[in-house]
Design an enzyme around this catalytic site. Structure first.
Site, short mmCIF file in Angstrom:
data_model
loop_
_atom_site.label_atom_id
_atom_site.label_comp_id
_atom_site.label_asym_id
_atom_site.label_seq_id
_atom_site.Cartn_x
_atom_site.Cartn_y
_atom_site.Cartn_z
N LYS A 6 0.85 -1.21 0.00
CA LYS A 6 0.00 0.00 0.00
C LYS A 6 0.87 1.25 0.00
O LYS A 6 0.63 2.20 -0.75
CB LYS A 6 -0.95 -0.02 1.21
CG LYS A 6 -2.08 -1.02 1.05
CD LYS A 6 -2.88 -1.23 2.33
CE LYS A 6 -3.93 -2.32 2.10
NZ LYS A 6 -4.66 -2.68 3.32
N GLN B 149 -4.10 -1.32 9.52
CA GLN B 149 -4.21 -2.66 8.94
C GLN B 149 -4.83 -3.63 9.94
O GLN B 149 -4.41 -3.69 11.10
CB GLN B 149 -2.81 -3.14 8.52
CG GLN B 149 -2.80 -4.47 7.80
CD GLN B 149 -3.48 -4.41 6.43
OE1 GLN B 149 -3.31 -3.46 5.68
NE2 GLN B 149 -4.27 -5.43 6.12
N ASP C 256 -10.32 3.75 4.39
CA ASP C 256 -10.84 2.39 4.30
C ASP C 256 -12.37 2.39 4.30
O ASP C 256 -12.99 1.38 3.96
CB ASP C 256 -10.33 1.55 5.49
CG ASP C 256 -9.21 0.60 5.10
OD1 ASP C 256 -9.06 0.31 3.90
OD2 ASP C 256 -8.48 0.13 6.01
#
Ligand code: NDP
Length: 299
Positions: free
Chosen positions: A54, A98, A121
């Site tokens: 990412k 994460q 997200d």
């Protein structure tokens, strides 16, 4: 009939190219690049790979990507303090923690602590609520990417029968909301669904996000359906000794070889939904940066 393969890698490249162009414009307008901060707690090997990818993908399109690696024994208070600092930093547009987190840290507490305007997200309850009320803001990356793959298959979702297998907050539920917003008639299936095969056979569009290797068989697919396989399962190759990582392969939740003989279009694993998830994270970061720099109008 053999299905069209929906090439997520290629589609992701075009999304990244668009983001790169958008980032260039943003830099000219604001004198700085959009900033994405990725937070990893602990040493989960898969998470280490995802977070590095990412950060790297962000840098490739000109986004300022930063990876924070915290020890496995980090406390919830310490993680919340870091999020507080990132929330307050004007040069930070996107924050991503994460998952999964070590067991001493409550996942929901952490997700709730991210500023919804920086929640790239799309997991914050405010963003989930906006999506559910038909006012999408930052939409979770995997469902967002899956919608683009469905669009690539062509055809209208208006009135189509869509079935989503899996009801997680990060994939299944937002996926169903997006399909509903596109006027599909949506059924959500999960582990308590009875006769899952028959439910799947009704689907013009079938999205599977379960995490069980090749659960969905070829004869569960309605002929001509569009199949989006979100699942990522690492399994042993035939004859491999369990635990030998060199002899494993990645498969989806759909038995690809069988399903591609019935579907009109299908995503492969790997190379389908996965690359789109990262591309949509970059897109969300740019959208968040633009929204933060746009003065809000009063009502
Ligand atoms: P979760 O474990 O959070 O959710 C799984 C869902 O599947 C649950 O709703 C569960 O039902 C349902 N389920 C479990 N077993 C069955 C069954 N036998 N029949 C029907 N439904 C079942 O997983 P995620 O949503 O986080 O992820 C799903 C998969 O997608 C995983 O393989 C994951 O690795 C992959 N993934 C891939 C991404 C990508 O970028 N390609 C991104 C995110 C996830 P219940 O609610 O009843 O327990």
């Amino acid at each position: 009939m053999s299905a069209t393969i929906l090439d997520g890698k290629k589609l992701a490249e075009s999304v990244r190219a668009e983001v790169r162009t958008g980032v260039d414009v943003f830099v000219k307008e604001h004198g700085r690049p959009p900033g994405l901060e990725v937070v990893l707690v602990g040493e989960n090997p898969a998470s280490q790979i995802y977070t590095r990818n990412k950060e790297k993908a962000a840098k490739e399109v000109g986004i300022r990507g930063k990876l924070h690696v915290l020890a496995d024994d980090t406390t919830e208070t310490e993680l919340l303090a870091l999020l507080g600092r990132l929330n307050a930093d004007p040069a930070v547009d996107g924050i991503l923690v994460q998952l999964p987190l070590p067991k001493q840290i409550r996942e929901q507490r952490v997700l709730d602590a991210i500023d919804p305007a920086k929640d790239v997200d799309g997991f914050h309850p405010v963003n989930a609520g906006l999506l559910a009320s038909g006012r999408p803001s930052l939409v979770p990356c995997t469902p967002r990417g899956s919608m683009k793959l469905i669009a690539l298959a062509g055809g209208s979702l208006d009135g189509a029968r869509a079935v989503v297998v899996g009801r997680s907050n990060i994939v299944g539920k937002p996926m169903a909301q997006l399909l509903l917003a596109a006027n599909a008639t949506v059924t959500m299936a999960h582990s308590r669904t009875t006769d899952l095969a028959s439910v799947c056979r009704e689907a013009d569009v079938l999205v599977v996000a379960v995490g069980k290797a090749e659960l969905v068989r070829g004869d569960w697919i309605k002929p001509g359906a569009v199949v989006i396989d979100v699942g990522m399962n690492r399994i042993d190759m035939p004859g491999a000794i369990p635990g030998d990582t060199l002899k494993t392969k990645l498969v989806g939740d759909v038995a690809f070889e069988e399903a591609k003989e019935r579907a009109s279009a299908i995503t492969p694993v790997p190379g389908g939904v996965g690359p789109m998830t990262i591309a949509c994270l970059l897109e969300n970061t740019l959208l968040a940066a633009r929204a933060r720099m746009t003065p809000k109008r009063g009502h």
